[in-house]
Design a protein around this motif. Structure first.
Motif, short mmCIF file in Angstrom:
data_model
loop_
_atom_site.label_atom_id
_atom_site.label_comp_id
_atom_site.label_asym_id
_atom_site.label_seq_id
_atom_site.Cartn_x
_atom_site.Cartn_y
_atom_site.Cartn_z
N ILE A 61 52.81 -16.77 3.95
CA ILE A 61 53.93 -16.12 4.64
C ILE A 61 55.11 -17.08 4.73
O ILE A 61 56.26 -16.70 4.48
CB ILE A 61 53.50 -15.65 6.06
CG1 ILE A 61 52.38 -14.63 5.98
CG2 ILE A 61 54.70 -15.11 6.83
CD1 ILE A 61 52.69 -13.39 5.22
N LYS A 62 54.82 -18.33 5.05
CA LYS A 62 55.89 -19.32 5.16
C LYS A 62 56.60 -19.52 3.82
O LYS A 62 57.83 -19.62 3.77
CB LYS A 62 55.30 -20.65 5.65
CG LYS A 62 56.35 -21.69 5.98
CD LYS A 62 55.71 -22.91 6.60
CE LYS A 62 56.79 -23.90 6.98
NZ LYS A 62 56.27 -25.05 7.69
N ILE A 68 63.23 -16.25 1.16
CA ILE A 68 64.20 -15.30 1.71
C ILE A 68 65.26 -16.06 2.50
O ILE A 68 66.46 -15.78 2.38
CB ILE A 68 63.49 -14.25 2.59
CG1 ILE A 68 62.56 -13.39 1.74
CG2 ILE A 68 64.51 -13.39 3.34
CD1 ILE A 68 61.61 -12.51 2.54
N GLU A 69 64.82 -17.04 3.28
CA GLU A 69 65.76 -17.83 4.08
C GLU A 69 66.78 -18.56 3.20
O GLU A 69 67.97 -18.62 3.54
CB GLU A 69 64.98 -18.83 4.93
CG GLU A 69 65.85 -19.63 5.86
CD GLU A 69 65.05 -20.64 6.66
OE1 GLU A 69 65.63 -21.71 6.97
OE2 GLU A 69 63.88 -20.39 6.97
N ALA A 74 72.43 -18.95 1.35
CA ALA A 74 73.41 -18.89 0.26
C ALA A 74 74.50 -17.87 0.58
O ALA A 74 75.68 -18.10 0.29
CB ALA A 74 72.72 -18.55 -1.06
N ILE A 75 74.12 -16.76 1.19
CA ILE A 75 75.12 -15.75 1.58
C ILE A 75 76.07 -16.35 2.61
O ILE A 75 77.29 -16.21 2.51
CB ILE A 75 74.42 -14.49 2.13
CG1 ILE A 75 73.65 -13.77 1.02
CG2 ILE A 75 75.44 -13.55 2.79
CD1 ILE A 75 72.72 -12.67 1.51
N ILE A 76 75.51 -17.01 3.62
CA ILE A 76 76.34 -17.60 4.68
C ILE A 76 77.27 -18.68 4.12
O ILE A 76 78.40 -18.82 4.55
CB ILE A 76 75.45 -18.16 5.80
CG1 ILE A 76 74.79 -17.00 6.54
CG2 ILE A 76 76.24 -19.02 6.77
CD1 ILE A 76 73.74 -17.41 7.54
N LEU A 131 63.04 -17.51 14.56
CA LEU A 131 64.08 -18.42 15.08
C LEU A 131 65.16 -18.71 14.05
O LEU A 131 66.35 -18.70 14.37
CB LEU A 131 63.46 -19.73 15.56
CG LEU A 131 62.90 -19.74 16.97
CD1 LEU A 131 62.23 -21.06 17.28
CD2 LEU A 131 63.97 -19.42 17.99
N ARG A 132 64.77 -18.95 12.82
CA ARG A 132 65.76 -19.28 11.78
C ARG A 132 66.64 -18.07 11.48
O ARG A 132 67.85 -18.21 11.31
CB ARG A 132 65.07 -19.78 10.53
CG ARG A 132 64.48 -21.17 10.70
CD ARG A 132 63.95 -21.71 9.39
NE ARG A 132 63.43 -23.03 9.55
CZ ARG A 132 62.15 -23.34 9.49
NH1 ARG A 132 61.25 -22.41 9.25
NH2 ARG A 132 61.75 -24.59 9.64
#
Length: 197
Positions: A61-62, A68-69, A74-76, A131-132
């Motif tokens: 999962i991590k 995904i994170e 990259a979008i931000i 949290l992230r």
């Protein structure tokens, strides 16, 4: 050095294949042997990398959420996007990933229910994992307020609204087996419209 690289590569491959086993079999029915068989290795070799199926599941999962994170970051970081465009793109990426991994969420739900039965705290597990995401969405919301794109409202409340909609999307896709994500997209876009100046 090459041994460490090979070890890390093998570990990533095991995690990817193990995730498929969890999705195919369900958390309770997965055994160390089933994971080893899918990976084409022995159980003894699998123990070199992981101590039990729970550890494999959590690391799988991590690994998935880490990828995904990175896409969200990259979008931000894209300076060509307005805060509104970045927020919409983030939310749509999350919905796309939810749709793509909807069977995984069924396994996650089973895992969390099992954790609760055994006295664990599923809410804490989910909170730590989120949290992230919370930080990333807050970053866009704060930037948008400073840039005059978003209304000056509680960032926490705005995040909770988007998080609630994401939870709803996960439930609708994985538990209710909805096939279309268009209404989910429309709802998220309407929520973004509601915070624009």
């Amino acid at each position: 050095m090459a041994i460490v690289v090979e070890h890390d590569k093998r570990r990533r491959e095991i995690l990817e294949k193990a995730l498929d086993v969890f999705v195919d079999e369900g958390y309770e029915d997965v055994t160390f042997q089933k994971i080893a068989d899918r990976c084409g290795i022995t159980r003894t070799t699998l123990y070199i990398y992981f101590k039990n199926k729970r550890e494999i599941f959590l690391w799988s999962i991590k690994q998935l959420t880490g990828g995904i994170e990175e896409n969200l970051k990259a979008i931000i970081a894209d300076q060509n996007l307005s805060c509104e465009a970045a927020l919409r793109k983030i939310l749509m990426l999350i919905v796309d990933e939810c749709e793509k991994n909807n069977r995984l969420f069924t396994v996650l739900l089973s895992y969390l229910l099992n954790l609760q039965k055994t006295g664990g705290d599923p809410a804490e597990r989910v909170r730590r994992r989120m949290l992230r995401l919370h930080h990333l969405i807050d970053t866009v919301l704060i930037r948008g307020q400073k840039a005059g794109e978003f209304k000056n409202l509680s960032v926490h409340v705005a995040y909770e609204m988007f998080y609630g909609l994401i939870q709803s999307a996960i439930f609708r896709l994985s538990v209710l087996s909805e096939k279309s994500i268009e209404s989910i997209r429309d709802t998220l876009n309407l929520a973004v419209d509601g915070i624009l100046m």
